[in-house]
Scaffold this motif. Structure first.
Motif, short mmCIF file in Angstrom:
data_model
loop_
_atom_site.label_atom_id
_atom_site.label_comp_id
_atom_site.label_asym_id
_atom_site.label_seq_id
_atom_site.Cartn_x
_atom_site.Cartn_y
_atom_site.Cartn_z
N LYS A 1 20.30 -30.52 51.47
CA LYS A 1 19.67 -29.75 52.57
C LYS A 1 18.49 -30.52 53.18
O LYS A 1 18.13 -30.30 54.32
N LYS A 2 17.89 -31.41 52.36
CA LYS A 2 16.68 -32.07 52.84
C LYS A 2 16.70 -33.55 52.43
O LYS A 2 16.84 -33.86 51.23
N LYS B 1 18.40 -31.35 56.91
CA LYS B 1 17.20 -31.66 57.70
C LYS B 1 16.72 -33.03 57.22
O LYS B 1 16.55 -33.25 56.01
N TYR C 1 14.01 -36.30 57.40
CA TYR C 1 12.62 -36.68 57.71
C TYR C 1 12.52 -38.20 57.63
O TYR C 1 12.92 -38.80 56.63
N TYR D 1 12.96 -32.98 48.10
CA TYR D 1 14.08 -33.65 48.78
C TYR D 1 15.31 -33.66 47.87
O TYR D 1 15.20 -33.78 46.65
#
Ligand SMILES: C[S@@+](CC[C@H](N)C(=O)[O-])C[C@H]1O[C@@H](n2cnc3c(N)ncnc32)[C@H](O)[C@@H]1O
Length: 355
Positions: A174-175, A198, A200, A239
């Protein structure tokens, strides 16, 4: 000194050495000129020598020779049309050497033409007449990452993205953090492969300004930036995946520890780096010399290319990861994944945080 007696050894070796190198150097400048003239942009279709000389406003005889040489190098092909020799790009040239192509390598290649100037000034560099530490990493990297974006998207990026997308951990993630993600194309690509993810991109403040432009270009709604210095700042937490590619902290134990702390249990650390361990060929010596020409502030370069102070070698780095609580799932030889070797040997470590 007698004019009738030869020295003990023939000069063949010396003369041939310079002659061979001179020939290659002429080709180097000929290629530079072809790119400066955007010559390949005009050769999508067959053109006669006369037509091309006219378009480029260049000397006919010289252009004719230039085309013969480019033909010999396999960059263009020829055909006689209405009694005239005409030339057009080969397929590989159409893909990579036109300025406007989606996969243009013209910008990354310009690095060679920039760097050669340092070799022309070698004596000043050797005598330390130039202050090569003037720039810092925050100002140095924005340009580097634009070049790297153009280069990786041609081959390495899709190969790596597709490879990683097979992992269940990736499909369920998810991250994701792309540490030192630069242009952000890896994060953007990951977000295309997993719509629930998502992503980053963590990078230096001036670099994330470049990242934002790429995010906008690809309309990547699930990709965000974090500005910071991974040596000093917090990199976030929770994460499921931390990816990092060719970043200066990629062999550093403190950064590995930060990564470990920021990952969820069961999460993946995917680290793609050069691990140069031998220095044996003339290319290694040249590359390592070049690496030492230039020392941007904020980068603690070590002596060997792509290494930094405090780095671990490959075996010690893997051992360190295991001791932290990672299980090494795979080590991929990037040159095998790419199908060729360029710029040296790199590896991608896929490690899972198990405890
Ligand atoms: C060689 S580039 C690699 C870019 C991209 N990951 C790739 O593989 O194409 C190294 C990246 O690390 C970033 N970087 C270097 N030092 C950093 C630091 N102290 N903190 C955050 N990012 C850093 C640079 O700005 C740059 O984006």
């Amino acid at each position: 000194m007698s004019l009738l007696k030869c020295p003990n050894e023939s000069p063949e070796k010396i003369l041939k050495l310079f002659d061979e190198i001179y020939s290659k150097t002429r080709i180097f400048y000929l290629l530079k000129t072809a790119l400066d003239l955007n010559l390949f942009d005009y050769l999508e279709d067959f053109k006669s020598v006369e037509e091309l000389a006219e378009i480029l406003k260049c000397d006919l005889i010289l252009i004719e020779y230039m085309l013969k040489i480019l033909n010999n190098l396999g960059l263009i092909e020829n055909k006689v049309i209405d009694g005239k020799v005409c030339y057009k790009n080969t397929d590989i040239t159409n893909i990579y050497l036109k300025k406007e192509s989606n996969y243009s390598l013209v910008n990354p290649i310009s690095y060679y033409f920039e760097n050669i100037k340092n070799w022309e000034n070698l004596i000043d560099i050797l005598k330390n007449k130039y202050n090569f530490s003037k720039t810092d990493s925050n100002n140095f990297f924005p340009e580097v990452v634009i070049r790297m974006a153009d280069e990786c998207k041609c081959w390495e990026l899709p190969k790596v993205l597709n490879y990683i997308s097979k992992y269940e951990e990736f499909k369920n993630a998810k991250k994701l953090l792309d540490l030192g993600g630069g242009h952000g194309l890896y994060a953007i690509g990951f977000s295309m492969l997993n719509k629930n993810l998502k992503c980053y991109v963590f990078d230096l403040p001036k670099v994330v300004e470049v990242t934002k432009k790429f995010i906008e270009k690809y309309n990547a709604k699930n990709v965000f930036t974090i500005a910071g210095d991974f040596y000093k700042d917090d990199i976030g937490k929770d994460y499921d995946i931390i990816f990092t590619s060719y970043n200066p902290g990629g062999k550093n134990p403190h950064i590995a520890k930060k990564v470990y702390n920021a990952l969820n249990i069961g999460g993946l650390f995917i680290n793609k780096q050069f691990f140069p361990e031998e220095e044996e060929s003339i290319e290694d010596y040249l590359n390592n010399m070049e690496w030492n020409f230039f020392k941007p502030a904020g980068l603690e370069k070590d002596r060997i290319r792509f290494t930094f102070k405090g780095d671990l070698n490959f075996d010690d780095y893997l051992e360190y990861l295991k001791n932290l609580g990672f299980k090494i799932l795979e080590v991929i030889n990037i040159q095998e994944l790419l199908g060729f070797e360029c710029f040296g040997k790199s590896k991608m470590i896929i490690a899972k945080k198990v405890k």
